[in-house]
Structures are given as structure tokens and as C-alpha cells.
Design a protein around this motif. Sequence first.
Motif, PDB file in Angstrom:
ATOM      1  N   LYS A 149       8.997  -5.608   6.582  1.00 24.89           N
ATOM      2  CA  LYS A 149      10.066  -6.434   7.144  1.00 24.89           C
ATOM      3  C   LYS A 149       9.628  -7.082   8.455  1.00 24.89           C
ATOM      4  N   LEU A 150       8.498  -6.597   9.017  1.00 28.20           N
ATOM      5  CA  LEU A 150       8.050  -7.100  10.314  1.00 28.20           C
ATOM      6  C   LEU A 150       6.849  -8.028  10.235  1.00 28.20           C
ATOM      7  N   THR A 151       5.912  -7.721   9.308  1.00 25.45           N
ATOM      8  CA  THR A 151       4.651  -8.462   9.323  1.00 25.45           C
ATOM      9  C   THR A 151       3.902  -8.251   8.016  1.00 25.45           C
ATOM     10  N   GLU A 152       2.652  -8.704   7.994  1.00 22.99           N
ATOM     11  CA  GLU A 152       1.765  -8.447   6.864  1.00 22.99           C
ATOM     12  C   GLU A 152       0.545  -7.691   7.352  1.00 22.99           C
ATOM     13  N   TYR A 153       0.086  -6.742   6.554  1.00 20.70           N
ATOM     14  CA  TYR A 153      -1.132  -5.997   6.847  1.00 20.70           C
ATOM     15  C   TYR A 153      -2.137  -6.228   5.715  1.00 20.70           C
ATOM     16  N   TYR A 154      -3.418  -6.169   6.083  1.00 24.23           N
ATOM     17  CA  TYR A 154      -4.484  -6.395   5.108  1.00 24.23           C
ATOM     18  C   TYR A 154      -5.418  -5.192   5.102  1.00 24.23           C
ATOM     19  N   SER A 155      -5.823  -4.778   3.911  1.00 28.93           N
ATOM     20  CA  SER A 155      -6.684  -3.607   3.820  1.00 28.93           C
ATOM     21  C   SER A 155      -7.364  -3.547   2.451  1.00 28.93           C
ATOM     22  N   PRO A 156      -8.586  -2.993   2.407  1.00 30.07           N
ATOM     23  CA  PRO A 156      -9.236  -2.790   1.104  1.00 30.07           C
ATOM     24  C   PRO A 156      -8.713  -1.553   0.377  1.00 30.07           C
ATOM     25  N   TYR A 157      -7.950  -0.689   1.091  1.00 31.93           N
ATOM     26  CA  TYR A 157      -7.471   0.557   0.492  1.00 31.93           C
ATOM     27  C   TYR A 157      -5.990   0.762   0.802  1.00 31.93           C
ATOM     28  N   VAL A 158      -5.251   1.086  -0.237  1.00 32.68           N
ATOM     29  CA  VAL A 158      -3.830   1.402  -0.096  1.00 32.68           C
ATOM     30  C   VAL A 158      -3.536   2.688  -0.858  1.00 32.68           C
ATOM     31  N   VAL A 159      -2.743   3.552  -0.244  1.00 35.13           N
ATOM     32  CA  VAL A 159      -2.319   4.800  -0.878  1.00 35.13           C
ATOM     33  C   VAL A 159      -0.809   4.773  -1.054  1.00 35.13           C
ATOM     34  N   LEU A 160      -0.361   4.909  -2.302  1.00 39.07           N
ATOM     35  CA  LEU A 160       1.065   5.024  -2.581  1.00 39.07           C
ATOM     36  C   LEU A 160       1.462   6.487  -2.482  1.00 39.07           C
ATOM     37  N   ALA A 161       2.262   6.807  -1.467  1.00 40.89           N
ATOM     38  CA  ALA A 161       2.720   8.174  -1.247  1.00 40.89           C
ATOM     39  C   ALA A 161       4.223   8.152  -0.975  1.00 40.89           C
ATOM     40  N   THR A 162       4.926   7.345  -1.751  1.00 37.01           N
ATOM     41  CA  THR A 162       6.335   7.061  -1.491  1.00 37.01           C
ATOM     42  C   THR A 162       7.284   8.094  -2.092  1.00 37.01           C
ATOM     43  N   GLY A 163       6.744   9.085  -2.820  1.00 36.23           N
ATOM     44  CA  GLY A 163       7.597  10.109  -3.404  1.00 36.23           C
ATOM     45  C   GLY A 163       8.303   9.631  -4.652  1.00 36.23           C
ATOM     46  N   GLY A 164       9.275  10.434  -5.108  1.00 34.42           N
ATOM     47  CA  GLY A 164      10.010  10.109  -6.315  1.00 34.42           C
ATOM     48  C   GLY A 164      11.293   9.362  -6.006  1.00 34.42           C
ATOM     49  N   PHE A 165      12.371   9.710  -6.751  1.00 33.61           N
ATOM     50  CA  PHE A 165      13.651   9.045  -6.491  1.00 33.61           C
ATOM     51  C   PHE A 165      14.780  10.040  -6.262  1.00 33.61           C
ATOM     52  N   THR A 166      14.424  11.309  -6.066  1.00 37.22           N
ATOM     53  CA  THR A 166      15.455  12.308  -5.815  1.00 37.22           C
ATOM     54  C   THR A 166      15.701  12.478  -4.310  1.00 37.22           C
ATOM     55  N   TYR A 167      16.911  12.946  -3.982  1.00 40.53           N
ATOM     56  CA  TYR A 167      17.354  13.031  -2.583  1.00 40.53           C
ATOM     57  C   TYR A 167      17.153  11.687  -1.883  1.00 40.53           C
ATOM     58  N   PRO A 168      17.749  10.602  -2.412  1.00 38.51           N
ATOM     59  CA  PRO A 168      17.519   9.264  -1.845  1.00 38.51           C
ATOM     60  C   PRO A 168      17.879   9.144  -0.378  1.00 38.51           C
ATOM     61  N   VAL A 169      18.776  10.021   0.117  1.00 39.31           N
ATOM     62  CA  VAL A 169      19.153   9.962   1.526  1.00 39.31           C
ATOM     63  C   VAL A 169      17.955  10.229   2.431  1.00 39.31           C
ATOM     64  N   THR A 170      16.911  10.881   1.894  1.00 40.34           N
ATOM     65  CA  THR A 170      15.719  11.151   2.691  1.00 40.34           C
ATOM     66  C   THR A 170      14.714  10.009   2.636  1.00 40.34           C
ATOM     67  N   GLY A 171      15.021   8.986   1.847  1.00 39.80           N
ATOM     68  CA  GLY A 171      14.112   7.847   1.742  1.00 39.80           C
ATOM     69  C   GLY A 171      13.385   7.768   0.426  1.00 39.80           C
ATOM     70  N   SER A 172      13.531   8.789  -0.417  1.00 40.54           N
ATOM     71  CA  SER A 172      12.870   8.783  -1.731  1.00 40.54           C
ATOM     72  C   SER A 172      13.731   8.004  -2.716  1.00 40.54           C
ATOM     73  N   THR A 173      13.422   6.733  -2.864  1.00 38.11           N
ATOM     74  CA  THR A 173      14.243   5.874  -3.718  1.00 38.11           C
ATOM     75  C   THR A 173      13.432   5.182  -4.807  1.00 38.11           C
ATOM     76  N   GLY A 174      12.225   5.685  -5.074  1.00 34.69           N
ATOM     77  CA  GLY A 174      11.434   5.144  -6.175  1.00 34.69           C
ATOM     78  C   GLY A 174      10.706   3.855  -5.871  1.00 34.69           C
ATOM     79  N   ASP A 175      10.523   3.537  -4.596  1.00 39.19           N
ATOM     80  CA  ASP A 175       9.850   2.282  -4.231  1.00 39.19           C
ATOM     81  C   ASP A 175       8.447   2.188  -4.843  1.00 39.19           C
ATOM     82  N   GLY A 176       7.735   3.304  -4.823  1.00 30.21           N
ATOM     83  CA  GLY A 176       6.353   3.290  -5.294  1.00 30.21           C
ATOM     84  C   GLY A 176       6.230   2.914  -6.749  1.00 30.21           C
ATOM     85  N   TYR A 177       7.236   3.271  -7.553  1.00 26.66           N
ATOM     86  CA  TYR A 177       7.192   2.906  -8.968  1.00 26.66           C
ATOM     87  C   TYR A 177       7.207   1.386  -9.129  1.00 26.66           C
ATOM     88  N   LEU A 178       8.053   0.737  -8.340  1.00 28.80           N
ATOM     89  CA  LEU A 178       8.142  -0.722  -8.417  1.00 28.80           C
ATOM     90  C   LEU A 178       6.844  -1.365  -7.955  1.00 28.80           C
TER      91      LEU A 178
END
Length: 416
Positions: A149-178
Motif C-alpha cells: 500500500k506504500l511502495t514497490e520493492y524489487y528482489s530476486p527472492y520472495v518467501v510466502l509465509a502468510t499462513g492459512g485462513f484460520t483465525y482471520p482476526v490475527t491476519g491469517s486471511t489466505g492472502d498467500g493462496y491468491l
Amino acid sequence: MNNSTTIIIGGGPAGLFCSLLLAKTGCPVLLLEKMHTCGRKLLISGSGQCNLTHTGTIPSFLNHYGEHGKFIRSALMHFPNHELIRFFEEQGIEFTENEEGKIFPKSGKSRDILTALLNEADNAGVQIQVDEPVQKITHHSDEFVVTTKLTEYYSPYVVLATGGFTYPVTGSTGDGYLFAQEMGHKIIQPGPALAPVYIPEFPFGELSGISFSGARLSVFRDNKKMRETTGDILITHKGLSGPGILDLSRYIRDGDELKVSFLPCQNSANARDELTGYFSSGGIKQVKTILSSLHLPERFARKIMEVAQIPSDITCAQFSKQLRNRLITFLLEYPFSDVRLGDQKDAMVTRGGIALDEIKQDSMESKIIQGLFCIGETLDIDGDCGGYNLQAAFSTGALAASGIHKKITGKKISEK
């Protein structure tokens, strides 16, 4: 930002651990977390006590991940339970083991685990950006563009560690799947796991809190048995929970029938014959006396006789074959129809996720896009109760850190 910086998306245990291990080797790391703070789901794990891992050998671990134990073997061997415990012991945390083999911090506070991770990440030089949700990830010419929401970052390596979709109040809303799907990955339909079962018109709700050890549990779908296991269960106000139900929940779908044996038995036919013998030879003994001899809770014995429409004072001599067979069936194969699994607000973890056949099990790198790594609950892996899911998060995070380090330096982190 250094153009060799690895970007890790998600500040849960998998992302934090991967970031600090990689940063300790001198590799620049940026961790992006969309919530105000990292590790919010970690804080509520194990009811806030943080069941970090479990005792036992790694081969014994593999049976606790459903059909996916073979895939996660490399990660667990790379960073096993005793190494995880040693890591935190070096941060001054002491551990205790309960009678079931679950490992907890002796303080009983998950906050201690999170604080140790954050301190180590800070000491290693990880750049953590909170309140910065990722909106999009694209890949062009061996480089990722991560848009927040703030900027763009560039990198040769990205790690998806966004978790699942349970307990969404903690931020786990399935973003990584998308994100993974937009980059060409197949997603196995996510659903709740380690979840309680809700039963319509549940007849035992007033017995909430009563538990049974070694209950046999069977899942039926369209009159076909889908799965059978044994485990400890707990009666709740609206259905069933407890380790046996939670571990089985990965195989349960809404509308299934669940059959429960309230008596520990390996063979229902033998148990049925045995119970028939007890009642047939009981004579003037009351049926409830026989039930008491089976070590069933008294309140439950009274209730199941009521549900089976059996008079409370009936004797074995008065016990008709029809009533006897009904009670035995209720004891050994009580049918709960049209059950509903707890949703993402109830479930501890997520089943489903990024398809494992598209991930290299020796590094957690994508087979589809070089430089993309997927760890933790973003993967189609869910473990049983007992610390198996947190161990998987740390182990996959450690293996990904080693895999990235090898791509950068030619050596895995464990190599000298």
C-alpha cells in the motif's frame, strides 16, 4: 533497498524464523507484515501457552501430517524438534514436557517464544515493516516486484509465509493462496482443520465437559466410510471436540455422518458380543449398574439410556433384545448425522493450500517460478494436535532459508 535483499511476506513463526536464520548469514532480509505487530497467531497457540513441538523421533512425526508426511520429511530432518528446542534454550527459555509428550515453555507463555524470535531477528539485522500489507506480487526477468500500500520493492527472492485462513482476526486471511495462484500455482481447496464438530439437535449438550479416552471415530459420506481412527474426545455444548476429533477434522466435510464409540474398543463386533454377554447374564442387576461397571460417567450413562428410551430402573432380565441392541449401538456406533465442521474462526489451522507437487521438498522453492519459496501454513500441510504444526512452520522456514542461502552463496546454511 539492496537489490539482493530477500523479501519475506508474513511475520508469523515461519516467516520470522526464516528471516532471522537468513539474516544471520549476512544476507539482507526485508520482512513485510500487514498487521500492527508480528506473531499474533503464535500468541494464541496452545491456548496462549505455545505447544512448540513434540517429543519423539522424526520418523514418528511423519504419521502426524495425514498423507503429507513424506513431503515434509526433508524439512523435519533438516531442522528437527531437538534443534528447535535447543535454539530457544540458547535464548534463555526453559521447557517442560507434559504426559502426552507435548513441549511447552516452562513459563506457560507464548509471548516468551515470540519475544525471542523478534529479538533474534533484530540482532540479525532483519528489516521488519509492519502495517504494510502486500497487494500484489509479479515476476519479470528473474526479479519479483512486490507492491504494498506504500511502495514497490524489487528482489530476486520472495518467501510466502502468510499462513492459512484460520483465525482471520490475527491476519491469517489466505492472502498467500491468491498470490501463489496469480503466479501460476495450483491451490488445493483450503478448509478448516483442527476444528470442533457441531451437531444439529445434539442430545448430550448438557454433559459439556465430559471426556472419553480412546474413542473409536468413523466418518461416513454417502453411506461410505471415509476414515476411521481412535482418540480422546470431549463433549461440548454444541457437539464434540478433543484431540481425536480435532485430528480427524481434516477429513470431515459438512453434511458427513460421524459414528462414535464411547467405549474404547478395537473391534466393534467383539465389543458388541461382549456387551451382549454382560446384559444377557445380568439377571436382576439393573442395566445402569452394568453401565457403571464399564466405567462410563454416571451422568452420561443416565443420559444415553434416556436418549435410547430405556427406563432408568430396568433390569437385565427385563431388557428386551430390541432395547439391548439399541443401547449397544448407541454405545459403540452412535450416529451423528449432518455434522458441521467449525469454520475458520474455530479451526486452529488450515488444510489445503499451495499444491505440494509444485514445491521442491528439499528447499521449499517453487518448481514453477525460480526464487519463490513457500513455507508454513501456505502449503497444503496440516499436522495433528501436539506441536506438529509449529514444528512444520519452523522446519520449513529453516529449510527455505538454507535454500535461499545456497542460491546466493552456493552453500546451504548448515555447510561450512
